[in-house]
Motif scaffolding. Structure first.
Motif, mmCIF file in Angstrom:
data_model
loop_
_atom_site.group_PDB
_atom_site.id
_atom_site.type_symbol
_atom_site.label_atom_id
_atom_site.label_comp_id
_atom_site.label_asym_id
_atom_site.label_seq_id
_atom_site.Cartn_x
_atom_site.Cartn_y
_atom_site.Cartn_z
ATOM 1 N N VAL A 31 1.393 6.961 17.211
ATOM 2 C CA VAL A 31 1.824 7.474 15.915
ATOM 3 C C VAL A 31 1.375 6.497 14.689
ATOM 4 O O VAL A 31 0.715 6.758 13.937
ATOM 5 C CB VAL A 31 3.193 7.604 16.121
ATOM 6 C CG1 VAL A 31 3.780 7.490 14.960
ATOM 7 C CG2 VAL A 31 3.656 8.926 16.945
ATOM 8 N N ARG A 32 1.456 5.226 15.179
ATOM 9 C CA ARG A 32 1.194 4.293 14.018
ATOM 10 C C ARG A 32 -0.020 4.116 13.512
ATOM 11 O O ARG A 32 -1.234 4.436 14.219
ATOM 12 C CB ARG A 32 1.614 2.937 14.421
ATOM 13 C CG ARG A 32 3.042 2.798 14.868
ATOM 14 C CD ARG A 32 4.029 2.892 13.623
ATOM 15 N NE ARG A 32 4.891 1.805 13.670
ATOM 16 C CZ ARG A 32 5.929 1.520 12.771
ATOM 17 N NH1 ARG A 32 6.045 2.443 11.694
ATOM 18 N NH2 ARG A 32 6.713 0.727 12.887
ATOM 19 N N ARG A 33 -0.466 4.014 12.111
ATOM 20 C CA ARG A 33 -1.703 3.619 11.583
ATOM 21 C C ARG A 33 -1.942 2.275 11.278
ATOM 22 O O ARG A 33 -2.977 1.966 10.943
ATOM 23 C CB ARG A 33 -1.978 4.537 10.583
ATOM 24 C CG ARG A 33 -2.172 5.786 10.837
ATOM 25 C CD ARG A 33 -2.612 6.943 9.577
ATOM 26 N NE ARG A 33 -3.172 8.017 9.957
ATOM 27 C CZ ARG A 33 -2.934 9.187 9.200
ATOM 28 N NH1 ARG A 33 -2.170 9.042 8.199
ATOM 29 N NH2 ARG A 33 -3.470 10.233 9.603
ATOM 30 N N VAL A 40 -8.216 -6.789 6.979
ATOM 31 C CA VAL A 40 -7.513 -6.582 5.620
ATOM 32 C C VAL A 40 -8.439 -7.152 4.390
ATOM 33 O O VAL A 40 -8.649 -6.821 3.631
ATOM 34 C CB VAL A 40 -6.142 -7.151 5.603
ATOM 35 C CG1 VAL A 40 -5.771 -6.797 4.369
ATOM 36 C CG2 VAL A 40 -5.283 -6.196 6.598
ATOM 37 N N GLY A 50 -9.670 -4.450 2.613
ATOM 38 C CA GLY A 50 -8.588 -4.041 1.594
ATOM 39 C C GLY A 50 -7.548 -2.930 2.158
ATOM 40 O O GLY A 50 -6.729 -2.564 1.403
ATOM 41 N N SER A 51 -7.521 -2.797 3.452
ATOM 42 C CA SER A 51 -6.896 -1.786 3.937
ATOM 43 C C SER A 51 -6.095 -2.015 5.239
ATOM 44 O O SER A 51 -6.950 -2.650 6.000
ATOM 45 C CB SER A 51 -7.344 -0.371 4.184
ATOM 46 O OG SER A 51 -6.675 0.450 5.098
ATOM 47 N N VAL A 52 -5.048 -1.642 5.677
ATOM 48 C CA VAL A 52 -4.408 -2.085 6.730
ATOM 49 C C VAL A 52 -4.206 -0.921 7.738
ATOM 50 O O VAL A 52 -3.849 -1.077 8.715
ATOM 51 C CB VAL A 52 -2.779 -2.687 6.607
ATOM 52 C CG1 VAL A 52 -2.713 -3.888 5.772
ATOM 53 C CG2 VAL A 52 -2.037 -1.375 5.926
ATOM 54 N N ASN A 53 -5.091 0.071 7.393
ATOM 55 C CA ASN A 53 -5.090 1.389 8.354
ATOM 56 C C ASN A 53 -6.312 0.991 9.427
ATOM 57 O O ASN A 53 -7.134 0.609 9.326
ATOM 58 C CB ASN A 53 -5.548 2.450 7.455
ATOM 59 C CG ASN A 53 -4.400 3.291 6.834
ATOM 60 O OD1 ASN A 53 -3.316 2.607 7.013
ATOM 61 N ND2 ASN A 53 -4.560 4.386 6.136
ATOM 62 N N ARG A 88 9.123 1.630 8.698
ATOM 63 C CA ARG A 88 7.961 1.452 8.037
ATOM 64 C C ARG A 88 7.634 0.138 7.602
ATOM 65 O O ARG A 88 6.502 -0.174 7.443
ATOM 66 C CB ARG A 88 8.509 2.413 6.702
ATOM 67 C CG ARG A 88 8.487 3.675 6.862
ATOM 68 C CD ARG A 88 7.173 4.272 7.066
ATOM 69 N NE ARG A 88 6.348 4.107 5.850
ATOM 70 C CZ ARG A 88 6.344 4.887 4.766
ATOM 71 N NH1 ARG A 88 7.199 5.851 4.811
ATOM 72 N NH2 ARG A 88 5.568 4.589 3.625
ATOM 73 N N MET A 143 6.694 -3.361 7.856
ATOM 74 C CA MET A 143 6.263 -4.262 8.938
ATOM 75 C C MET A 143 7.065 -5.516 9.164
ATOM 76 O O MET A 143 7.249 -6.027 10.337
ATOM 77 C CB MET A 143 4.729 -4.613 8.791
ATOM 78 C CG MET A 143 3.699 -3.757 8.895
ATOM 79 S SD MET A 143 4.018 -2.947 10.738
ATOM 80 C CE MET A 143 4.412 -1.291 10.117
ATOM 81 N N THR A 154 -0.304 -9.332 4.434
ATOM 82 C CA THR A 154 -1.138 -8.326 4.047
ATOM 83 C C THR A 154 -0.165 -7.047 3.429
ATOM 84 O O THR A 154 -0.495 -5.931 3.447
ATOM 85 C CB THR A 154 -1.390 -7.500 5.624
ATOM 86 O OG1 THR A 154 -0.432 -7.270 6.392
ATOM 87 C CG2 THR A 154 -2.511 -8.557 6.256
ATOM 88 N N ALA A 194 -1.765 -4.959 0.794
ATOM 89 C CA ALA A 194 -2.905 -4.065 1.006
ATOM 90 C C ALA A 194 -2.566 -2.727 1.042
ATOM 91 O O ALA A 194 -1.715 -2.255 1.373
ATOM 92 C CB ALA A 194 -3.412 -4.512 2.422
ATOM 93 N N HIS A 195 -3.614 -2.003 0.813
ATOM 94 C CA HIS A 195 -3.426 -0.466 0.879
ATOM 95 C C HIS A 195 -3.388 -0.103 2.368
ATOM 96 O O HIS A 195 -3.890 -0.445 3.248
ATOM 97 C CB HIS A 195 -4.980 0.199 0.385
ATOM 98 C CG HIS A 195 -5.106 1.548 0.522
ATOM 99 N ND1 HIS A 195 -4.461 2.388 -0.117
ATOM 100 C CD2 HIS A 195 -5.572 2.196 1.574
ATOM 101 C CE1 HIS A 195 -4.599 3.744 0.358
ATOM 102 N NE2 HIS A 195 -5.494 3.504 1.155
ATOM 103 N N GLY A 196 -2.495 1.078 2.465
ATOM 104 C CA GLY A 196 -2.120 1.598 3.790
ATOM 105 C C GLY A 196 -1.382 2.893 3.518
ATOM 106 O O GLY A 196 -0.987 3.204 2.625
ATOM 107 N N THR A 197 -1.726 3.973 4.483
ATOM 108 C CA THR A 197 -1.077 5.084 4.441
ATOM 109 C C THR A 197 0.063 5.158 5.706
ATOM 110 O O THR A 197 -0.051 4.437 6.563
ATOM 111 C CB THR A 197 -2.056 6.477 4.765
ATOM 112 O OG1 THR A 197 -2.971 5.886 5.966
ATOM 113 C CG2 THR A 197 -3.005 6.496 3.530
ATOM 114 N N ASP A 221 2.502 6.821 8.585
ATOM 115 C CA ASP A 221 2.200 7.226 10.038
ATOM 116 C C ASP A 221 1.636 8.505 10.146
ATOM 117 O O ASP A 221 1.635 9.541 9.124
ATOM 118 C CB ASP A 221 3.243 6.925 10.927
ATOM 119 C CG ASP A 221 3.797 5.671 11.025
ATOM 120 O OD1 ASP A 221 3.207 4.630 10.904
ATOM 121 O OD2 ASP A 221 5.139 5.376 11.298
#
Lengths: 112, 191
Positions: A25-27, A89, A93-96, B29, B31, B80, B83-86, B88
């Motif tokens: 589920v997690r990104r 990161v 620049g993204s944690v996905n 949500r 972290m 972090t 930082a950008h993130g979307t 779940d």
């Protein structure tokens, strides 16, 4: 009422399933790391339960000995995983986690 | 001892808290809070190790799992957080993932609860630490050494990963920028 090997094993299976759910589920990469840690913890719990309830005089405490190695591997996993997360990161620049297939290439063309 | 009411109550209490903390790890949500829940998960599984006569593993889990590992992940979460993130996966896919996990739990639970293990008697060791130490340096000495090597490799690898790009950039940018760019948090905030 009695607590036996099956109780601990079912608890360990529940932890493992929760870790699997988190992995699916997690990104956020850190969340994925934590889900994997959860699964390793579940494995260690099952090993310790086997050491207690299935004690074998020929190989005493084999489960506990292997659990020590599992915990050490989990620590190594957390250390390297955290370093990789910080690196990722920094570069993107993204944690996905989505689409991380060529992280070194992203670093090479200067997006970091 | 296994049928002692206190033992049973402790098992269900600690097990329930453990599952609740694990649910928090995979759903929260933020972290930082998830890292805190992970720390609680390791601490509670350490308590279960105590119930299983594994005192050394209890200490190991408390120091490494609940202490060091959770601290490291909390640090990474803080570094972090900008930082950008979307979020779940969306709801439909979450339900699908939940179904997969429930299926795994059902299959594992059915197999594990129904299996008949070759049960043998517990010899009634007072504490298991002495026997475990003896086993680790005699029968399991090769894996023990390999684990030390693994930890060393992880240490060196983590050090290399986090300072890989800093050296040329610091050399190119001069001493003023190099000081600003030190540390992973400072680095990503600039990019």
């Amino acid at each position: 009422m009695q607590v036996g090997l099956a109780h601990f094993l079912v608890l360990s299976a529940a932890l493992l399933s929760l870790g699997l759910y988190g992995l699916l589920v997690r990104r956020h990469v850190l969340a994925l790391l934590m889900s994997a840690e959860l699964m390793l913890g579940a494995a260690a719990l099952a090993l310790v339960a086997f050491a207690r309830f299935a004690y074998e005089p020929a190989r005493p405490l084999a489960g506990q000995a292997v659990a020590v190695f599992v915990i050490a591997a989990a620590v190594a996993h957390a250390v390297v995983g955290t370093a990789m997360v910080l690196c990722l990161v920094h570069q993107r620049g993204s944690v996905n986690w989505d689409g991380v297939t060529h992280a070194p290439a992203a670093a090479r063309d200067g997006t970091g | 001892m296994m049928s002692d009411p206190l033992y049973v109550i402790t098992f269900y209490l600690v097990g329930g808290l453990l599952l609740a903390a694990a649910v928090a790890v995979v759903t929260v949500r933020d972290m930082g809070q998830a890292a805190l829940a992970l720390s609680a998960t390791f601490g509670l599984s350490g308590a279960l190790y105590l119930l299983l006569n594994a005192e050394f593993l209890f200490g190991l889990q408390l120091l490494l799992g609940a202490g060091a590992m959770a601290l490291l992940i909390a640090f990474a979460a803080r570094a972090t957080r900008r930082a950008h993130g979307t979020p779940d996966l969306r709801r439909g896919l979450r339900l699908l993932a939940g179904a997969v996990a429930a299926l795994a739990l059902g299959a594992l639970g059915a197999v594990l609860a129904g299996a008949r293990w070759a049960a043998s008697g517990w010899p009634g060791l007072g504490t298991t630490t002495r026997e475990l130490a003896h086993q680790l340096v005699s029968r399991y000495s090769a894996p023990f050494g390999t684990t030390a090597l693994l930890l060393l490799a992880a240490l060196v690898g983590a050090t290399l990963l986090t300072r890989e790009e800093e050296v040329p950039r610091a050399a190119a940018a001069g001493p003023g920028r190099a000081r600003r760019g030190r540390g992973p948090g400072a680095r990503h905030r600039r990019s």
